[in-house]
Design a protein around this motif. Structure first.
Motif, PDB file in Angstrom:
ATOM      1  N   ALA A  94       0.811  -1.216   0.000  1.00  0.00           N
ATOM      2  CA  ALA A  94       0.000   0.000   0.000  1.00  0.00           C
ATOM      3  C   ALA A  94       0.846   1.267   0.000  1.00  0.00           C
ATOM      4  CB  ALA A  94      -0.924   0.003   1.220  1.00  0.00           C
ATOM      5  N   ALA A  95       2.110   1.151   0.352  1.00  0.00           N
ATOM      6  CA  ALA A  95       2.984   2.325   0.474  1.00  0.00           C
ATOM      7  C   ALA A  95       3.716   2.615  -0.832  1.00  0.00           C
ATOM      8  CB  ALA A  95       3.999   2.083   1.594  1.00  0.00           C
ATOM      9  N   ASP A  96       4.064   3.876  -1.008  1.00  0.00           N
ATOM     10  CA  ASP A  96       4.958   4.265  -2.091  1.00  0.00           C
ATOM     11  C   ASP A  96       6.386   3.956  -1.662  1.00  0.00           C
ATOM     12  OD1 ASP A  96       2.884   5.310  -3.703  1.00  0.00           O
ATOM     13  OD2 ASP A  96       2.942   7.192  -2.576  1.00  0.00           O
ATOM     14  N   LYS A  97       7.243   3.696  -2.647  1.00  0.00           N
ATOM     15  CA  LYS A  97       8.647   3.437  -2.379  1.00  0.00           C
ATOM     16  C   LYS A  97       9.497   4.334  -3.261  1.00  0.00           C
ATOM     17  CE  LYS A  97       6.784  -0.373  -2.427  1.00  0.00           C
ATOM     18  NZ  LYS A  97       5.360  -0.709  -2.239  1.00  0.00           N
ATOM     19  N   VAL A  98      10.554   4.904  -2.668  1.00  0.00           N
ATOM     20  CA  VAL A  98      11.538   5.677  -3.412  1.00  0.00           C
ATOM     21  C   VAL A  98      12.876   4.992  -3.179  1.00  0.00           C
ATOM     22  CG1 VAL A  98      12.641   7.919  -3.765  1.00  0.00           C
ATOM     23  CG2 VAL A  98      10.235   7.801  -3.027  1.00  0.00           C
ATOM     24  N   VAL A  99      13.509   4.563  -4.268  1.00  0.00           N
ATOM     25  CA  VAL A  99      14.792   3.871  -4.195  1.00  0.00           C
ATOM     26  C   VAL A  99      15.877   4.843  -4.631  1.00  0.00           C
ATOM     27  CG1 VAL A  99      16.137   1.911  -5.006  1.00  0.00           C
ATOM     28  CG2 VAL A  99      13.653   1.700  -4.756  1.00  0.00           C
ATOM     29  N   TYR A 100      16.885   4.998  -3.788  1.00  0.00           N
ATOM     30  CA  TYR A 100      18.015   5.872  -4.105  1.00  0.00           C
ATOM     31  C   TYR A 100      19.181   5.007  -4.567  1.00  0.00           C
ATOM     32  CZ  TYR A 100      15.352   9.517  -1.856  1.00  0.00           C
ATOM     33  OH  TYR A 100      14.366  10.405  -1.550  1.00  0.00           O
ATOM     34  N   SER A 101      19.551   5.182  -5.823  1.00  0.00           N
ATOM     35  CA  SER A 101      20.648   4.385  -6.371  1.00  0.00           C
ATOM     36  C   SER A 101      21.250   5.086  -7.584  1.00  0.00           C
ATOM     37  CB  SER A 101      20.158   3.000  -6.782  1.00  0.00           C
ATOM     38  OG  SER A 101      21.181   2.289  -7.439  1.00  0.00           O
ATOM     39  N   ARG A 102      22.567   5.070  -7.651  1.00  0.00           N
ATOM     40  CA  ARG A 102      23.262   5.572  -8.831  1.00  0.00           C
ATOM     41  C   ARG A 102      23.562   4.437  -9.804  1.00  0.00           C
ATOM     42  NH1 ARG A 102      25.222   8.315  -4.494  1.00  0.00           N
ATOM     43  NH2 ARG A 102      26.954   6.893  -4.187  1.00  0.00           N
ATOM     44  N   THR A 103      23.324   3.186  -9.383  1.00  0.00           N
ATOM     45  CA  THR A 103      23.703   2.044 -10.226  1.00  0.00           C
ATOM     46  C   THR A 103      22.527   1.311 -10.853  1.00  0.00           C
ATOM     47  OG1 THR A 103      23.788   0.589  -8.295  1.00  0.00           O
ATOM     48  CG2 THR A 103      25.856   1.668  -8.957  1.00  0.00           C
ATOM     49  N   LEU A 104      21.363   1.344 -10.223  1.00  0.00           N
ATOM     50  CA  LEU A 104      20.200   0.672 -10.816  1.00  0.00           C
ATOM     51  C   LEU A 104      19.776   1.404 -12.085  1.00  0.00           C
ATOM     52  CD1 LEU A 104      17.852  -0.122  -7.795  1.00  0.00           C
ATOM     53  CD2 LEU A 104      19.083  -1.753  -9.210  1.00  0.00           C
ATOM     54  N   ARG A 105      19.401   0.640 -13.082  1.00  0.00           N
ATOM     55  CA  ARG A 105      18.912   1.262 -14.322  1.00  0.00           C
ATOM     56  C   ARG A 105      17.433   1.611 -14.219  1.00  0.00           C
ATOM     57  NH1 ARG A 105      21.980   0.372 -19.309  1.00  0.00           N
ATOM     58  NH2 ARG A 105      23.986  -0.492 -18.675  1.00  0.00           N
ATOM     59  N   SER A 106      16.678   0.772 -13.520  1.00  0.00           N
ATOM     60  CA  SER A 106      15.246   1.015 -13.386  1.00  0.00           C
ATOM     61  C   SER A 106      14.707   0.210 -12.215  1.00  0.00           C
ATOM     62  CB  SER A 106      14.511   0.606 -14.673  1.00  0.00           C
ATOM     63  OG  SER A 106      14.636  -0.783 -14.883  1.00  0.00           O
ATOM     64  N   VAL A 107      13.465   0.511 -11.844  1.00  0.00           N
ATOM     65  CA  VAL A 107      12.726  -0.270 -10.851  1.00  0.00           C
ATOM     66  C   VAL A 107      11.413  -0.659 -11.502  1.00  0.00           C
ATOM     67  CG1 VAL A 107      13.817   0.734  -8.809  1.00  0.00           C
ATOM     68  CG2 VAL A 107      11.810   1.836  -9.780  1.00  0.00           C
TER      69      VAL A 107
END
Length: 186
Positions: free
Chosen positions: A80-93
């Motif tokens: 139910a929650a929003d998620k914010v992922v902090y990454s300089r290496t991931l291309r996408s979520v």
């Protein structure tokens, strides 16, 4: 107005994972899991570092059919929650309700939390350390497991002082102690 909450499971000597990255010693009992769920129930957004995101993203797809109530409860909170992922290496979520940010901008996070109608949880040791250094963490929820692991990933940054007030404590049947602190106001 939301609050920025750092919630984690830790060993008695202050680690969230051992030297090999394992945290099998921190599998919560049903009682502890239910308590964590109760505290996280008010969270509208999770701010995550890349490694924690990679562990937690399984909750978006896990089949909870026939699972204990505390597992089902956490899956509902997470989904139910929003998620914010902090990454300089991931291309996408790819997970629902999840977006990728390249940089943790303290002022932007401060404004986001202040405008949030629900609490915002922050997780991942590096990301949380940045928030502690910026003095924007409002609450610390710590479940301490009765184990010493000697070395690994620390729960807190070594170079930060933050005065806290104990607002809740609870001892669980398996020896885990739950502690909730609020940032002390001057």
């Amino acid at each position: 107005m939301g609050r920025l909450v750092y919630s984690t499971l830790a060993s008695l000597d202050g680690f969230i994972a051992d030297e090999d990255g394992r945290f099998d010693w921190a599998v919560p009992s049903a009682e502890v899991h239910a308590a964590v769920n109760a505290r996280l129930h008010g969270v509208g957004t999770f701010l995550l570092g890349r490694r924690l995101y990679e562990v937690m993203r399984a909750w978006d797809a896990v089949d909870v059919t026939g699972q204990p109530a505390e597992v089902v409860g956490f899956a509902r909170i997470w989904r139910a929650a929003d998620k914010v992922v902090y990454s300089r290496t991931l291309r996408s979520v790819e997970e629902p309700r999840t977006r990728l940010e390249r940089h943790f901008e303290v002022d932007g996070v401060r404004r986001f939390v202040a405008a949030a109608g629900r609490d915002v949880a922050i997780g991942g040791p590096d990301l949380a350390a940045a928030a502690f250094r910026a003095a924007i963490v409002d609450d610390v929820v710590l479940h301490v497991f009765p184990v010493l692991i000697g070395a690994g990933t620390t729960a807190f940054p070594a170079d930060v002082r933050l005065d806290l007030e104990l607002v809740a404590e609870r001892r669980f049947g398996d020896g885990v102690v739950g502690l909730e602190y609020r940032r002390a106001r001057s």
